[in-house]
Design an enzyme around this catalytic site. Structure first.
Site, PDB file in Angstrom:
ATOM      1  N   ASP A  86       0.817  -1.219   0.000  1.00 25.50           N
ATOM      2  CA  ASP A  86       0.000   0.000   0.000  1.00 25.50           C
ATOM      3  C   ASP A  86       0.846   1.261   0.000  1.00 25.50           C
ATOM      4  O   ASP A  86       0.486   2.267  -0.626  1.00 25.50           O
ATOM      5  CB  ASP A  86      -0.910   0.029   1.239  1.00 25.50           C
ATOM      6  CG  ASP A  86      -2.286  -0.529   0.938  1.00 25.50           C
ATOM      7  OD1 ASP A  86      -2.474  -1.101  -0.153  1.00 25.50           O
ATOM      8  OD2 ASP A  86      -3.176  -0.394   1.802  1.00 25.50           O
ATOM      9  N   HIS A 128      -5.953   7.983   6.504  1.00 27.12           N
ATOM     10  CA  HIS A 128      -5.559   6.725   7.154  1.00 27.12           C
ATOM     11  C   HIS A 128      -4.238   6.827   7.935  1.00 27.12           C
ATOM     12  O   HIS A 128      -3.931   5.936   8.731  1.00 27.12           O
ATOM     13  CB  HIS A 128      -5.412   5.605   6.123  1.00 27.12           C
ATOM     14  CG  HIS A 128      -6.691   5.245   5.433  1.00 27.12           C
ATOM     15  ND1 HIS A 128      -7.840   4.898   6.108  1.00 27.12           N
ATOM     16  CD2 HIS A 128      -7.009   5.180   4.109  1.00 27.12           C
ATOM     17  CE1 HIS A 128      -8.809   4.634   5.243  1.00 27.12           C
ATOM     18  NE2 HIS A 128      -8.329   4.803   4.023  1.00 27.12           N
ATOM     19  N   GLY A 136      -2.799   2.749   3.951  1.00 24.01           N
ATOM     20  CA  GLY A 136      -3.790   3.058   2.915  1.00 24.01           C
ATOM     21  C   GLY A 136      -3.400   4.207   2.004  1.00 24.01           C
ATOM     22  O   GLY A 136      -4.244   5.055   1.695  1.00 24.01           O
ATOM     23  N   ASP A 163     -15.713   9.986   2.566  1.00 25.36           N
ATOM     24  CA  ASP A 163     -14.985   8.948   1.830  1.00 25.36           C
ATOM     25  C   ASP A 163     -15.582   7.578   2.195  1.00 25.36           C
ATOM     26  O   ASP A 163     -16.039   7.374   3.323  1.00 25.36           O
ATOM     27  CB  ASP A 163     -13.511   9.002   2.235  1.00 25.36           C
ATOM     28  CG  ASP A 163     -12.613   8.159   1.357  1.00 25.36           C
ATOM     29  OD1 ASP A 163     -11.899   8.726   0.526  1.00 25.36           O
ATOM     30  OD2 ASP A 163     -12.620   6.909   1.526  1.00 25.36           O
ATOM     31  N   HIS A 165     -14.183   4.881   2.753  1.00 22.96           N
ATOM     32  CA  HIS A 165     -13.385   4.184   3.773  1.00 22.96           C
ATOM     33  C   HIS A 165     -13.435   4.948   5.094  1.00 22.96           C
ATOM     34  O   HIS A 165     -13.456   6.185   5.104  1.00 22.96           O
ATOM     35  CB  HIS A 165     -11.927   4.062   3.307  1.00 22.96           C
ATOM     36  CG  HIS A 165     -11.778   3.326   2.011  1.00 22.96           C
ATOM     37  ND1 HIS A 165     -11.682   3.970   0.796  1.00 22.96           N
ATOM     38  CD2 HIS A 165     -11.721   1.997   1.754  1.00 22.96           C
ATOM     39  CE1 HIS A 165     -11.565   3.060  -0.166  1.00 22.96           C
ATOM     40  NE2 HIS A 165     -11.593   1.860   0.383  1.00 22.96           N
ATOM     41  N   ASP A 252     -15.326   8.059  -3.441  1.00 25.18           N
ATOM     42  CA  ASP A 252     -15.335   6.623  -3.727  1.00 25.18           C
ATOM     43  C   ASP A 252     -16.567   5.885  -3.193  1.00 25.18           C
ATOM     44  O   ASP A 252     -16.640   4.656  -3.292  1.00 25.18           O
ATOM     45  CB  ASP A 252     -14.047   5.944  -3.242  1.00 25.18           C
ATOM     46  CG  ASP A 252     -13.596   6.408  -1.882  1.00 25.18           C
ATOM     47  OD1 ASP A 252     -14.368   7.114  -1.225  1.00 25.18           O
ATOM     48  OD2 ASP A 252     -12.471   6.065  -1.487  1.00 25.18           O
TER      49      ASP A 252
END
Ligand SMILES: [Zn+2]
Length: 309
Positions: A86, A128, A136, A163, A165, A252
Site C-alpha cells: 500500500d 488513514h 492506505g 470517503d 473508507h 469513492d
C-alpha cells in the site's frame, strides 16, 4: 467560487505506475472545470515544515520517512507501515507528502487568518495515516494536522468524512480531543478496509461521545445515505456548535467506484455537498475546508490511471 489550493508539486506524491493511487485525477478535475467554464487560478501553498508534521506525528516515524526518502535503509520500516504494497517507498516521499499537508494547512490558515469561508484544497485528505504508521496510501495526516492547527487557535472543529473508507487515522489522532468532533460515513468495516468505524467507537476521555461512526451496508443507495446524513448531523452539530468544518470529500462512495460497494450517484453527491454548505452556513458561519480524499476511476483511461485512498 471557493478559494482553490493546488500546486503542481502535488504530483510528486506518486507511488509508481503500477500503484492504484494516481495524482492524475487532479488534472482531470481542473480540465473538467475549465471545460465547464469555471477555470480556476489556484493559490499555491508551501510544503509543510517538519515542525508542522511533528505537531501530530511521532519523531521516530518522521525520521524514518525522511531516511527512506533519501534512499537510506531502514530495517524496521514495515513496523511503521512503510515499504508495504500500500505504501511503497519512493525517492522524495517526505517532501511529496509535506506538499499535501502544506496545502491543507494553508486552507486552514486562509479561514482563520484571512476570513475565507469556503476553501477547496485539491489534494490531501490522507485520512488513514496514524501518529507513527503509514497506511492506505497515506503517509502524513494532513487533516489531523490542520484540525490541530484550528483547535489551537480556539476554533472547535467538525470533521466530516464522506470517503467510503473509514477515517481511522484522523479518529485515532483526535480520539481524546474534546475540541474536535469527527463524523465518518463509510462502508462497514466488516466488508472494507480499514475494518474500523464501528458505532461503538465513540472517543475516550474528554473526547468521549464526539467520535461518530455511521457504517453503511454494501449497496446502500443515496436516499438511505442522505437520511442517515441528516439524522446524525442535524442533531450532533446543534449540540457541538463547531466554529469551522473540515471535510474529507472522497468520491469513492460513487456506485461506479470499483474498490467499494456503496451506490451514490453524482446527483446524490450534489445533494450531499449542498447540505454540507448549508450546515456550514447554519452552524459555522459558512466556514468550511474541503480536501480531495479518495476516488477511483472505474476503468483506466489511456492517459489516466486509477486512484484511491
Ligand atoms: Zn477512500
Amino acid at each position: 467560487m471557493p478559494s482553490v489550493i493546488y500546486h503542481p508539486a502535488y504530483r510528486k506524491y506518486n507511488f509508481g505506475e503500477d500503484h492504484p493511487f494516481s495524482p492524475v485525477r487532479t488534472d482531470m478535475m481542473l480540465d473538467l472545470l475549465s471545460a465547464l467554464g469555471h477555470a480556476v487560478s489556484p493559490l499555491e501553498p508551501e510544503p509543510a515544515t517538519r515542525a508542522d508534521i511533528l505537531s501530530v506525528h511521532e519523531e521516530s516515524f518522521v525520521s524514518r520517512v525522511e531516511a527512506l526518502s533519501t534512499g537510506r535503509e531502514v530495517p524496521d520500516r514495515e513496523d511503521y507501515g512503510l515499504g508495504t504494497p500500500d505504501n511503497p517507498v519512493f525517492p522524495g516521499m517526505d517532501e511529496a507528502a509535506r506538499w499535501h499537508v502544506g496545502g491543507t494547512l494553508q486552507g486552514a490558515r486562509l479561514i482563520f487568518e484571512q476570513g475565507e469561508k469556503r476553501v477547496f484544497q485539491l489534494g490531501g485528505g490522507l485520512h488513514h495515516a496514524r501518529r507513527k504508521f503509514a497506511s492506505g496510501f497515506c503517509i502524513y495526516n494532513d487533516l489531523a494536522i490542520a484540525v490541530n492547527y484550528l483547535t489551537r487557535q480556539g476554533l472547535w472543529v467538525a470533521y466530516l468524512d464522506i470517503d467510503v473508507h473509514h477515517s481511522d487515522g484522523v479518529q485515532q489522532i483526535l480520539y481524546e480531543d474534546m475540541r474536535a468532533m469527527t463524523v465518518s460515513f463509510h462502508e462497514s468495516g466488516r466488508y472494507l478496509f480499514p475494518g474500523k468505524g464501528d458505532i461503538h467507537e465513540l472517543g475516550s476521555g474528554p473526547g468521549r461521545g464526539l467520535k461518530l461512526n455511521i457504517p453503511l451496508e454494501p449497496f446502500t443507495e443515496g436516499d438511505s445515505y442522505i437520511e442517515a446524513f441528516d439524522a446524525v448531523l442535524g442533531a450532533s452539530l446543534g449540540s457541538f456548535k463547531p466554529g469551522v468544518f473540515v471535510v474529507q470529500a472522497g468520491a469513492d462512495a460513487h456506485f461506479d467506484d470499483p474498490l467499494a460497494d456503496l451506490m451514490l450517484t453524482t446527483h446524490d453527491y450534489e445533494k450531499i455537498f449542498r447540505r454540507i454548505l448549508e450546515y456550514a452556513d447554519t452552524f459555522a458561519a459558512g466556514r468550511v475546508l474541503f480536501t480531495l480524499g479518495g476516488g477511483t476511476l472505474s476503468a483506466p483511461l489511456p492517459a489516466y490511471g486509477q486512484c484511491s485512498i
